[in-house]
Scaffold this motif. Structure first.
Motif, PDB file in Angstrom:
ATOM      1  N   VAL A 106       0.738 -79.280  25.074  1.00 41.20           N
ATOM      2  CA  VAL A 106       1.216 -78.989  26.427  1.00 41.20           C
ATOM      3  C   VAL A 106       0.642 -79.990  27.425  1.00 41.20           C
ATOM      4  O   VAL A 106       1.358 -80.498  28.299  1.00 41.20           O
ATOM      5  CB  VAL A 106       0.863 -77.544  26.830  1.00 41.20           C
ATOM      6  N   VAL A 107      -0.639 -80.293  27.302  1.00 42.11           N
ATOM      7  CA  VAL A 107      -1.258 -81.268  28.214  1.00 42.11           C
ATOM      8  C   VAL A 107      -0.613 -82.635  28.048  1.00 42.11           C
ATOM      9  O   VAL A 107      -0.384 -83.360  29.033  1.00 42.11           O
ATOM     10  CB  VAL A 107      -2.784 -81.340  27.976  1.00 42.11           C
ATOM     11  N   GLN A 108      -0.273 -83.005  26.825  1.00 40.40           N
ATOM     12  CA  GLN A 108       0.412 -84.282  26.594  1.00 40.40           C
ATOM     13  C   GLN A 108       1.799 -84.278  27.228  1.00 40.40           C
ATOM     14  O   GLN A 108       2.244 -85.287  27.793  1.00 40.40           O
ATOM     15  CB  GLN A 108       0.506 -84.558  25.090  1.00 40.40           C
ATOM     16  N   ARG A 109       2.503 -83.140  27.158  1.00 38.32           N
ATOM     17  CA  ARG A 109       3.812 -83.028  27.817  1.00 38.32           C
ATOM     18  C   ARG A 109       3.682 -83.182  29.314  1.00 38.32           C
ATOM     19  O   ARG A 109       4.500 -83.849  29.973  1.00 38.32           O
ATOM     20  CB  ARG A 109       4.445 -81.668  27.497  1.00 38.32           C
ATOM     21  N   ILE A 110       2.655 -82.553  29.877  1.00 39.67           N
ATOM     22  CA  ILE A 110       2.437 -82.650  31.325  1.00 39.67           C
ATOM     23  C   ILE A 110       2.131 -84.091  31.722  1.00 39.67           C
ATOM     24  O   ILE A 110       2.641 -84.605  32.727  1.00 39.67           O
ATOM     25  CB  ILE A 110       1.298 -81.708  31.767  1.00 39.67           C
ATOM     26  N   SER A 111       1.319 -84.760  30.920  1.00 39.43           N
ATOM     27  CA  SER A 111       0.974 -86.157  31.201  1.00 39.43           C
ATOM     28  C   SER A 111       2.213 -87.039  31.138  1.00 39.43           C
ATOM     29  O   SER A 111       2.429 -87.904  32.000  1.00 39.43           O
ATOM     30  CB  SER A 111      -0.077 -86.636  30.194  1.00 39.43           C
TER      31      SER A 111
ATOM     32  N   ALA B  76     -11.824 -82.591  25.056  1.00 39.90           N
ATOM     33  CA  ALA B  76     -11.867 -82.300  26.493  1.00 39.90           C
ATOM     34  C   ALA B  76     -10.923 -81.155  26.845  1.00 39.90           C
ATOM     35  O   ALA B  76     -11.259 -80.271  27.638  1.00 39.90           O
ATOM     36  CB  ALA B  76     -11.505 -83.553  27.287  1.00 39.90           C
ATOM     37  N   VAL B  77      -9.721 -81.163  26.236  1.00 38.59           N
ATOM     38  CA  VAL B  77      -8.749 -80.103  26.516  1.00 38.59           C
ATOM     39  C   VAL B  77      -9.306 -78.743  26.093  1.00 38.59           C
ATOM     40  O   VAL B  77      -9.268 -77.764  26.845  1.00 38.59           O
ATOM     41  CB  VAL B  77      -7.418 -80.389  25.786  1.00 38.59           C
ATOM     42  N   ARG B  78      -9.842 -78.687  24.883  1.00 41.49           N
ATOM     43  CA  ARG B  78     -10.331 -77.404  24.369  1.00 41.49           C
ATOM     44  C   ARG B  78     -11.612 -76.945  25.049  1.00 41.49           C
ATOM     45  O   ARG B  78     -11.995 -75.782  24.950  1.00 41.49           O
ATOM     46  CB  ARG B  78     -10.512 -77.488  22.855  1.00 41.49           C
ATOM     47  N   SER B  79     -12.259 -77.848  25.782  1.00 41.11           N
ATOM     48  CA  SER B  79     -13.471 -77.454  26.498  1.00 41.11           C
ATOM     49  C   SER B  79     -13.157 -76.645  27.752  1.00 41.11           C
ATOM     50  O   SER B  79     -14.017 -75.930  28.266  1.00 41.11           O
ATOM     51  CB  SER B  79     -14.291 -78.695  26.877  1.00 41.11           C
ATOM     52  N   PHE B  80     -11.915 -76.765  28.267  1.00 40.55           N
ATOM     53  CA  PHE B  80     -11.586 -75.998  29.471  1.00 40.55           C
ATOM     54  C   PHE B  80     -10.393 -75.066  29.291  1.00 40.55           C
ATOM     55  O   PHE B  80      -9.996 -74.373  30.234  1.00 40.55           O
ATOM     56  CB  PHE B  80     -11.363 -76.923  30.683  1.00 40.55           C
ATOM     57  N   ILE B  81      -9.794 -75.012  28.100  1.00 40.92           N
ATOM     58  CA  ILE B  81      -8.736 -74.038  27.814  1.00 40.92           C
ATOM     59  C   ILE B  81      -9.192 -73.200  26.627  1.00 40.92           C
ATOM     60  O   ILE B  81      -9.262 -73.703  25.512  1.00 40.92           O
ATOM     61  CB  ILE B  81      -7.387 -74.708  27.514  1.00 40.92           C
ATOM     62  N   ASP B  82      -9.542 -71.962  26.879  1.00 43.35           N
ATOM     63  CA  ASP B  82     -10.063 -71.083  25.837  1.00 43.35           C
ATOM     64  C   ASP B  82      -9.169 -69.857  25.697  1.00 43.35           C
ATOM     65  O   ASP B  82      -9.148 -69.000  26.585  1.00 43.35           O
ATOM     66  CB  ASP B  82     -11.492 -70.651  26.187  1.00 43.35           C
ATOM     67  N   PRO B  83      -8.416 -69.746  24.587  1.00 37.85           N
ATOM     68  CA  PRO B  83      -7.527 -68.590  24.398  1.00 37.85           C
ATOM     69  C   PRO B  83      -8.256 -67.256  24.443  1.00 37.85           C
ATOM     70  O   PRO B  83      -7.653 -66.224  24.743  1.00 37.85           O
ATOM     71  CB  PRO B  83      -6.927 -68.836  23.002  1.00 37.85           C
TER      72      PRO B  83
ATOM     73  N   GLY C 186       6.532 -91.097  37.969  1.00 40.49           N
ATOM     74  CA  GLY C 186       5.781 -92.042  38.788  1.00 40.49           C
ATOM     75  C   GLY C 186       4.500 -91.534  39.389  1.00 40.49           C
ATOM     76  O   GLY C 186       4.029 -92.086  40.395  1.00 40.49           O
ATOM     77  N   VAL C 187       3.901 -90.501  38.800  1.00 43.83           N
ATOM     78  CA  VAL C 187       2.607 -90.020  39.298  1.00 43.83           C
ATOM     79  C   VAL C 187       1.523 -90.899  38.693  1.00 43.83           C
ATOM     80  O   VAL C 187       1.227 -90.813  37.497  1.00 43.83           O
ATOM     81  CB  VAL C 187       2.363 -88.544  38.929  1.00 43.83           C
ATOM     82  N   ALA C 188       0.940 -91.763  39.505  1.00 41.18           N
ATOM     83  CA  ALA C 188      -0.042 -92.728  39.003  1.00 41.18           C
ATOM     84  C   ALA C 188      -1.402 -92.058  38.796  1.00 41.18           C
ATOM     85  O   ALA C 188      -1.742 -91.063  39.438  1.00 41.18           O
ATOM     86  CB  ALA C 188      -0.177 -93.880  39.991  1.00 41.18           C
ATOM     87  N   GLY C 189      -2.170 -92.623  37.883  1.00 43.47           N
ATOM     88  CA  GLY C 189      -3.543 -92.165  37.701  1.00 43.47           C
ATOM     89  C   GLY C 189      -3.702 -90.909  36.882  1.00 43.47           C
ATOM     90  O   GLY C 189      -4.785 -90.315  36.854  1.00 43.47           O
ATOM     91  N   VAL C 190      -2.648 -90.456  36.201  1.00 45.61           N
ATOM     92  CA  VAL C 190      -2.731 -89.252  35.375  1.00 45.61           C
ATOM     93  C   VAL C 190      -2.668 -89.656  33.907  1.00 45.61           C
ATOM     94  O   VAL C 190      -1.796 -90.420  33.498  1.00 45.61           O
ATOM     95  CB  VAL C 190      -1.569 -88.275  35.682  1.00 45.61           C
ATOM     96  N   HIS C 191      -3.609 -89.157  33.124  1.00 40.92           N
ATOM     97  CA  HIS C 191      -3.600 -89.451  31.691  1.00 40.92           C
ATOM     98  C   HIS C 191      -4.014 -88.197  30.933  1.00 40.92           C
ATOM     99  O   HIS C 191      -4.692 -87.327  31.465  1.00 40.92           O
ATOM    100  CB  HIS C 191      -4.552 -90.600  31.358  1.00 40.92           C
ATOM    101  N   ALA C 192      -3.586 -88.122  29.677  1.00 39.52           N
ATOM    102  CA  ALA C 192      -3.903 -86.960  28.856  1.00 39.52           C
ATOM    103  C   ALA C 192      -5.316 -87.101  28.299  1.00 39.52           C
ATOM    104  O   ALA C 192      -5.640 -88.113  27.671  1.00 39.52           O
ATOM    105  CB  ALA C 192      -2.902 -86.834  27.708  1.00 39.52           C
ATOM    106  N   PRO C 193      -6.183 -86.107  28.523  1.00 40.43           N
ATOM    107  CA  PRO C 193      -7.526 -86.161  27.945  1.00 40.43           C
ATOM    108  C   PRO C 193      -7.468 -85.958  26.434  1.00 40.43           C
ATOM    109  O   PRO C 193      -6.445 -85.525  25.893  1.00 40.43           O
ATOM    110  CB  PRO C 193      -8.246 -84.995  28.636  1.00 40.43           C
ATOM    111  N   ASP C 194      -8.573 -86.262  25.742  1.00 40.09           N
ATOM    112  CA  ASP C 194      -8.577 -86.070  24.294  1.00 40.09           C
ATOM    113  C   ASP C 194      -8.712 -84.581  23.964  1.00 40.09           C
ATOM    114  O   ASP C 194      -8.949 -83.742  24.835  1.00 40.09           O
ATOM    115  CB  ASP C 194      -9.689 -86.883  23.623  1.00 40.09           C
ATOM    116  N   GLU C 195      -8.543 -84.269  22.681  1.00 43.08           N
ATOM    117  CA  GLU C 195      -8.496 -82.863  22.259  1.00 43.08           C
ATOM    118  C   GLU C 195      -9.773 -82.114  22.603  1.00 43.08           C
ATOM    119  O   GLU C 195      -9.727 -80.962  23.048  1.00 43.08           O
ATOM    120  CB  GLU C 195      -8.223 -82.768  20.762  1.00 43.08           C
TER     121      GLU C 195
END
Length: 199
Positions: free
Chosen positions: A136-141, A159-166, A148-157
């Motif tokens: 999902v984060v990759q889709r958003i990126s 980093a993603v799992r460090s702030f999204i906890d099911p 054309g939203v500059a400066g946005v990149h997908a973090p690595d796995e």
């Protein structure tokens, strides 16, 4: 804070019809400030109640809407109300109130989006985000890059799992699946477009 008064009164709807000029002035100032610090992120569910007004004040934006099962939202609000009651806050006190609040927010958001064909929107369900956060984060990126939203990149796995906890999904409900949620959103969009055409 809440945008519904006792008995489910539509305080949000009332506010939308009589937003004071001072608020418009402050919103325009915020929009100018955000334009100077792009890219920026606004994460505030309650902003959907006045989304149409904000879209007129902000610089060009790309919207990412994380849509949660309305029953889960209602359960969460009902639980939070029990906590807020001790502090004297008024809020949705029942599941029905919570469902009505979800419906009110989504209707106004979809109406604002239908009115602004120049605003790109990506819909993602809350369940999708928890089930496969990296995808999902990759889709958003990719969505941000496409528009054309500059400066946005997908973090690595990691980093993603460090702030999204099911495990933080305390009010999980199996009442509405992803297809049903998107079908509901499609219906709200068609309804908003029809109302605009008749207006």
């Amino acid at each position: 804070a809440t945008l519904h008064g006792p008995g489910g009164a539509d305080v949000a709807g009332d506010l939308r019809t009589r937003v004071p000029e001072e608020f418009h002035k402050r919103a325009r100032a915020i929009g100018r400030k955000l334009a100077q610090s792009a890219p920026f992120v606004l994460k505030e569910p309650r902003i959907t109640a006045l989304l149409g007004m904000w879209l007129d004040k902000l610089p060009p934006v790309a919207l990412v809407s994380i849509v949660r099962d309305p029953m889960e939202v209602a359960m969460s609000l009902a639980y939070r109300h029990k906590l807020d009651a001790s502090k004297g806050d008024e809020g949705p006190a029942s599941i029905i109130d919570g469902l009505l609040l979800w419906d009110d927010y989504m209707r106004h958001a979809m109406h604002a989006i239908a009115r602004r064909h120049d605003v790109p929107v990506l819909f993602v369900t809350h369940n999708e985000l928890l089930a496969d956060p990296l995808s999902v984060v990759q889709r958003i990126s990719a969505f941000a890059a496409e528009f054309g939203v500059a400066g946005v990149h997908a973090p690595d796995e990691a980093a993603v799992r460090s702030f999204i906890d099911p495990d933080f999904d305390h009010n999980h409900s199996n009442t509405v699946d992803t297809y049903a949620i998107f079908s509901l959103l499609e219906g709200l969009a068609h309804e908003s477009a029809k109302q605009m055409g008749e207006g």
